[in-house]
Design a protein around this motif. Structure first.
Motif, PDB file in Angstrom:
ATOM      1  N   LEU A   1     -12.785  14.315  11.499  1.00  0.00           N
ATOM      2  CA  LEU A   1     -12.160  15.079  12.560  1.00  0.00           C
ATOM      3  C   LEU A   1     -11.293  16.311  11.982  1.00  0.00           C
ATOM      4  O   LEU A   1     -11.461  17.286  12.637  1.00  0.00           O
ATOM      5  CB  LEU A   1     -11.205  14.145  13.323  1.00  0.00           C
ATOM      6  N   LEU A   2     -10.597  15.900  10.498  1.00  0.00           N
ATOM      7  CA  LEU A   2     -10.026  16.913   9.894  1.00  0.00           C
ATOM      8  C   LEU A   2     -11.029  18.046   9.621  1.00  0.00           C
ATOM      9  O   LEU A   2     -10.713  18.904   9.691  1.00  0.00           O
ATOM     10  CB  LEU A   2      -9.120  16.201   8.976  1.00  0.00           C
ATOM     11  N   HIS A   3     -11.894  17.515   8.885  1.00  0.00           N
ATOM     12  CA  HIS A   3     -12.713  18.459   8.298  1.00  0.00           C
ATOM     13  C   HIS A   3     -13.563  19.338   9.103  1.00  0.00           C
ATOM     14  O   HIS A   3     -13.746  20.580   9.079  1.00  0.00           O
ATOM     15  CB  HIS A   3     -14.080  17.857   7.593  1.00  0.00           C
ATOM     16  N   ASP A   4     -14.153  18.753  10.335  1.00  0.00           N
ATOM     17  CA  ASP A   4     -14.909  19.654  11.261  1.00  0.00           C
ATOM     18  C   ASP A   4     -14.051  20.174  12.391  1.00  0.00           C
ATOM     19  O   ASP A   4     -14.517  21.444  12.908  1.00  0.00           O
ATOM     20  CB  ASP A   4     -16.028  18.703  11.998  1.00  0.00           C
TER      21      ASP A   4
ATOM     22  N   ALA B   1      -0.543  13.666  13.633  1.00  0.00           N
ATOM     23  CA  ALA B   1      -0.502  12.481  12.650  1.00  0.00           C
ATOM     24  C   ALA B   1       1.063  11.950  12.728  1.00  0.00           C
ATOM     25  O   ALA B   1       1.092  10.698  12.515  1.00  0.00           O
ATOM     26  CB  ALA B   1      -0.652  13.068  11.238  1.00  0.00           C
ATOM     27  N   GLN B   2       2.128  12.620  12.551  1.00  0.00           N
ATOM     28  CA  GLN B   2       3.402  12.076  12.500  1.00  0.00           C
ATOM     29  C   GLN B   2       3.960  11.957  13.938  1.00  0.00           C
ATOM     30  O   GLN B   2       4.084  12.987  14.563  1.00  0.00           O
ATOM     31  CB  GLN B   2       4.103  12.961  11.645  1.00  0.00           C
TER      32      GLN B   2
ATOM     33  N   TYR C   1      -1.772  13.344   4.769  1.00  0.00           N
ATOM     34  CA  TYR C   1      -1.191  14.591   4.529  1.00  0.00           C
ATOM     35  C   TYR C   1      -1.964  15.195   3.273  1.00  0.00           C
ATOM     36  O   TYR C   1      -2.426  16.483   3.123  1.00  0.00           O
ATOM     37  CB  TYR C   1       0.086  14.830   4.312  1.00  0.00           C
ATOM     38  N   ARG C   2      -2.272  14.061   2.356  1.00  0.00           N
ATOM     39  CA  ARG C   2      -3.192  14.566   1.028  1.00  0.00           C
ATOM     40  C   ARG C   2      -4.597  15.028   1.548  1.00  0.00           C
ATOM     41  O   ARG C   2      -5.209  16.084   0.865  1.00  0.00           O
ATOM     42  CB  ARG C   2      -3.298  13.301   0.009  1.00  0.00           C
TER      43      ARG C   2
ATOM     44  N   PHE D   1       0.718  -1.342   0.033  1.00  0.00           N
ATOM     45  CA  PHE D   1       0.075  -0.069  -0.143  1.00  0.00           C
ATOM     46  C   PHE D   1       0.900   1.284   0.123  1.00  0.00           C
ATOM     47  O   PHE D   1       2.131   1.288   0.407  1.00  0.00           O
ATOM     48  CB  PHE D   1      -0.873  -0.145   1.136  1.00  0.00           C
ATOM     49  N   SER D   2       0.321   2.377  -0.293  1.00  0.00           N
ATOM     50  CA  SER D   2       0.940   3.680  -0.253  1.00  0.00           C
ATOM     51  C   SER D   2       1.246   4.318   1.082  1.00  0.00           C
ATOM     52  O   SER D   2       0.614   3.531   2.099  1.00  0.00           O
ATOM     53  CB  SER D   2       0.110   4.610  -0.967  1.00  0.00           C
TER      54      SER D   2
END
Length: 388
Positions: free
Chosen positions: A338-341, A33-34, A16-17, A8-9
């Motif tokens: 979670l990222l969007h809101d 995230a990291q 991050y995309r 997988f990628s």
């Protein structure tokens, strides 16, 4: 099928995309995230590196495949001191980050079709390389305490098994494996004629003082144990890529064939920076550990706020919290929402497990080590406010 198409990628790259489609928000981004230090090396180390760049011609030249002798000697001495065992410079290979230490070890261990046991959730880069090597990943479920079971592992060993891989403190769960558990896995590996690969990238941030285990006190430790370590995390040298592979001299000699065709050697500037860290930054590293443990304690203090909205803490370490979310949705969707809101970027548990793993779908890995107490309070409030 190409080697790279077998896996997988990069999960971190994928996460991050998601930032590209994040809507405008009044909330500043909280990047959980990291799992790497966000700050650069401490000022004395940066000053030392600048001097090396300007005045040390050797900082710009090839070294041996496994690095400079004086750095290997310091790493051996540091390992011997921390664990109370006996490690020589000939048993230490410096690598371009801890990931390369793992890959080099696997290159010396496995052929296509061979099996490697990985506790689940696993570190995704380990899984990716095994895919590309044509090896078979054998998932080993962990219990509610996020600890693997040696007896269950024994039942999964076959004639094709070459190694058991453990990560402690664990990535992604943060779980710290007790010394007696590591001893049990060492004994199992020895009895079955396979290797125990132990990745201790986050060793310097353990919550308990003293040696993490006594595996190096065994006079024949290198017959079974393959040890991995990261200077990058401890001394904030992530961009300089410095790790270590500690194993038998015979295995290093064999694995050097891999190193010679990939990087030839780790960067000498990074090696010399690691040497400075080991010899000059002992107190600084102890203070860094205390800072991270204080942040871990703050996560524990904030936990009731999260539990009141249905979250559950499954694992906690110096860098990570592994949280079970309260929603019916799968973890990837929860992480994107979670990222969007709430403008929080973290990784879903599904990035650390085989497809279809139900427990991974209920979890998020939250890397909190770069947040101060105010940031942690903000993070907890945003998690508690999430609706999916």
């Amino acid at each position: 099928m190409s080697l790279t198409s077998r896996t997988f990628s990069s999960p971190v790259t994928e996460a991050y995309r998601w930032l590209d489609t994040r809507p405008p928000s009044d909330l500043p981004l909280l990047n959980a995230a990291q799992a790497a230090p966000a700050d650069p090396p401490p000022p004395p180390l940066r000053a030392h590196m600048a001097e090396l760049m300007l005045h040390d011609d050797a900082a710009h030249k090839y070294t041996g495949n496994w690095g400079l002798r004086e750095v290997r000697e310091a790493a051996a001495a540091t390992t011997s001191r921390l664990y109370g065992g006996a490690v020589t410079a000939g048993q230490v290979g410096l690598t371009s980050g801890c990931n390369q230490a793992f890959v080099a070890a696997m290159a010396s261990l496995v052929a296509p079709g061979d099996e490697v046991i990985l506790p689940v959730p696993w570190y995704f880069n380990h899984a990716m390389w095994l895919d590309m090597a044509g090896a078979v990943k054998v998932p080993l479920p962990t219990g509610p305490d996020m600890l693997p079971d040696p007896e269950l592992a024994a039942s999964r060993i076959t004639s094709r098994t070459r190694a058991i891989v453990l990560v402690s403190p664990n990535n992604p769960t943060g779980a710290e494996y007790p010394p007696d558990l590591l001893t049990a896995f060492r004994d199992l590996a020895r009895a079955r004629g396979i290797a125990l690969v132990l990745d201790e990238t986050y060793r310097d941030f353990l919550s308990t003082p003293g040696a993490p285990h006594d595996l190096f006190t065994d006079p024949d430790w290198d017959e079974v144990l393959i040890h991995l370590y990261s200077f990058s995390k401890s001394y904030h040298l992530t961009g300089h890529r410095v790790g270590a592979l500690v194993t038998s001299e015979a295995r290093l000699e064999d694995a050097a064939k891999f190193i010679d065709t990939v990087t030839i050697c780790p960067t000498p500037l990074g090696q010399k920076a690691a040497l400075y860290g080991m010899t000059q930054l002992t107190q600084w590293l102890a203070e860094e550990r205390e800072t991270l443990l204080a942040r871990r304690a703050e996560v524990q203090r904030l936990l009731p706020q999260l539990e009141a909205t249905g979250w559950h803490l499954s694992g906690l370490g110096g860098y990570f919290a592994y949280l079970r979310h309260p929603f019916a949705a799968e973890a990837t969707q929860v992480a994107k929402t979670l990222l969007h809101d709430q403008s929080v970027l973290c990784l879903p548990g599904t990035f650390f497990a085989p497809d279809g793993d139900a427990e991974a779908a209920r979890h998020l890995r939250v890397a909190f080590a770069n947040m101060d107490h105010a940031g942690l309070g903000d993070l907890a409030a945003r998690l508690a406010a999430l609706k999916v």
